[in-house]
Design a protein around this motif. Structure first.
Motif: not given
Lengths: 235, 270
Positions: B194-195, B104-105, B116-120, B48-52
């Motif tokens: 994240a996962l 947010l995304m 976002i994929q990269q963070y996931l 959520a922080g990343v998306a923000l």
């Protein structure tokens, strides 16, 4: 000077009163037993005294200094401490040594004196030989004994003990009471102990406090009688 | 050994070494405080922080740190409310964090879904030198804090009420511990994903719990297992092209199964 001073304490669980009008004191060199039938909220009273619960009414005053003017140190054994986290990765020795940390050793190495206390404490409960065992492998009775050893290792000014002898045989209980008595008489420790063994302990305790249910009360209220006479007339 | 000639592989190994030193310490405390799911929750919240960050157009690491810090404190509060069911707060925030991230995304439509994929899923091989430095700082902080506060933390972890009666500021200690966990997750999430971030925190400590009977022993074993798992995971993923985070997590699970079966076998024999 009082180590513990309870002044007209009441405690409610949600809206239900469980403790009412409780006043008493525990002084240095005093061995006080706290009794009452099952469900008399004895543990709840201890937890109020220790600050783990907030009294609904009234006050608890815990001394901050001992008789010598040093910071007061409390040794607390909760009820059923023997059921502690079985998976906790610790040897008996590590656990009992942690009893020394409140003695100014949070950030310092344990010294010779600390090690002597730890050894004496473990020997006094007969667990010295087991010191390298993992605590999770011990039986319930053994866990109880190392919990006691941990508090003895702390060498606190004030002992607060919640049924520490549950499950012990008669001889172990006698020895334990004698050890506590010695601590209060010779080392001027204050002791507050919840117990069921009324008869055996009478000859050791200086004071008995009994929680009793108020007659004719529709609520689950308990009032407190205390008698400071020595052993002969326990409430 | 030509992989060591690549800068990105060197950085990946450096980061793995650093993470391996710190992760088992946090992991052990998380497990013993029955907060192993907290790592998962915080990593979902990090998303959520990343998306923000992407939505506002600021550095996502900053927004992540901020959001995670708030949630780490909130978690302690929820833990106190649901004392006997401390996982309730964790479950609530895990779902909440993921939901906020997804909403947010979607607001940021057409933006940076790739990032976002990269963070996931993370990507240890795209790690920058700056990230390595940040992790070096984090690892030093965790090691220092552990050396300094290991006795109060041992007592706090063993029994919170006894810790309170011996005069420790248990509330502050818990909050600071949560904050440190949040900081760790915010920093290593882009690397491991994240996962999978919680697997790297929790699994080495969980395995070493079965191997050593002393507290310090568990942490040392945990560091060893973490190093073995992360290094071999990197090598395997380099040669077979598998995703590094997932490969590392699978190796840890493999080690866990091996240790469990071996212990069973050994105890039957004895």
């Amino acid at each position: 000077m009082h180590y513990i001073e309870v002044d007209d304490l009441s405690f409610h669980f949600e809206d239900e009163p469980v403790l009412q009008n409780i006043s008493f004191t525990v002084d240095p060199s005093e061995f006080v037993m706290l009794t009452g039938e099952n469900g008399a909220a004895k543990s709840t009273l201890l937890r109020n005294i220790l600050g783990l619960l907030k009294p609904t009414k009234g006050n608890v005053h815990l001394a901050t200094r001992n008789e010598a003017g040093e910071k007061l140190i409390i040794g607390y054994i909760p009820q059923q401490v023997a059921s502690f986290n079985a998976g906790f990765p610790s040897t008996v020795l590590e656990l009992v040594r942690s009893g020394r940390y409140p003695r100014g050793k949070w950030f310092k190495r344990l010294d010779k004196e600390d090690e002597i206390h730890v050894e004496k404490a473990l020997k006094s409960v007969g667990m010295w030989e087991m010191r390298h065992k993992k605590i999770g492998e011990l039986s319930g009775g053994q866990k109880q004994r190392i919990s006691i050893a941990r508090v003895f290792a702390t060498d606190p000014d004030l002992f607060v003990l919640d049924e520490p002898t549950t499950g012990m045989d008669r001889q172990s209980r006698e020895e334990f009471y004698q050890l506590l008595k010695h601590n209060s008489e010779v080392h001027k420790k204050g002791i507050l102990m919840v117990t069921h063994d009324h008869d055996e302990i009478k000859k050791y305790a200086d004071k008995q406090i009994q929680l009793v249910r108020k007659e004719g009360s529709p609520w689950r209220c308990f009032s407190m009688d205390s008698c400071s006479e020595h052993s002969k007339h326990p409430c | 050994m030509e992989m060591f000639l690549y800068g990105f592989m060197q950085r990946a190994f450096q980061a793995s070494l650093l993470i391996s030193l710190a992760a088992p310490i946090l992991g052990l405390f998380l497990i013993l405080r029955r907060q192993s799911l907290m790592a998962d929750t915080l990593s979902h919240v990090s998303l959520a922080g990343v998306a923000l960050g992407f939505l506002l157009g600021v550095n996502p690491t900053l927004t992540t740190l901020l959001v995670v810090a708030i949630i780490a404190v909130l978690l302690e509060y929820l833990r106190l409310i649901y004392k006997t069911y401390s996982e309730v707060g964790i479950a609530m925030l895990m779902a909440g964090g993921m939901a906020v991230a997804l909403v947010l995304m979607s607001l940021n439509e057409g933006g940076s879904t790739v990032s976002i994929q990269q963070y996931l899923f993370g990507s240890i091989v795209t790690i920058t030198s700056l990230q390595v430095y940040m992790i070096a700082g984090l690892t030093s902080l965790i090691l220092l804090l552990y050396i300094f506060f290991r006795k109060p933390m041992y007592v706090l972890t063993f029994d919170e009420e006894a810790a309170f009666t011996s005069g420790l500021p248990i509330k502050w200690m818990s909050i600071l511990f949560n904050l440190l966990t949040g900081l760790t997750i915010a920093l290593i999430m882009p690397i491991l994903g994240a996962l999978l971030v919680s697997a790297i925190l929790i699994l080495p400590a969980a395995i070493s719990l079965r191997l050593s009977k002393s507290f310090t022993g568990v942490i040392l074993y945990g560091i060893g297992i973490s190093l073995i798992g992360m290094f071999s995971g990197l090598v395997v993923s380099y040669y077979y092209g598998t995703p590094p985070g997932a490969t590392i997590a699978l190796i840890f699970i493999g080690i866990f199964i091996f240790v469990t079966v071996f212990k069973q076998f050994a105890s039957k024999k004895a």
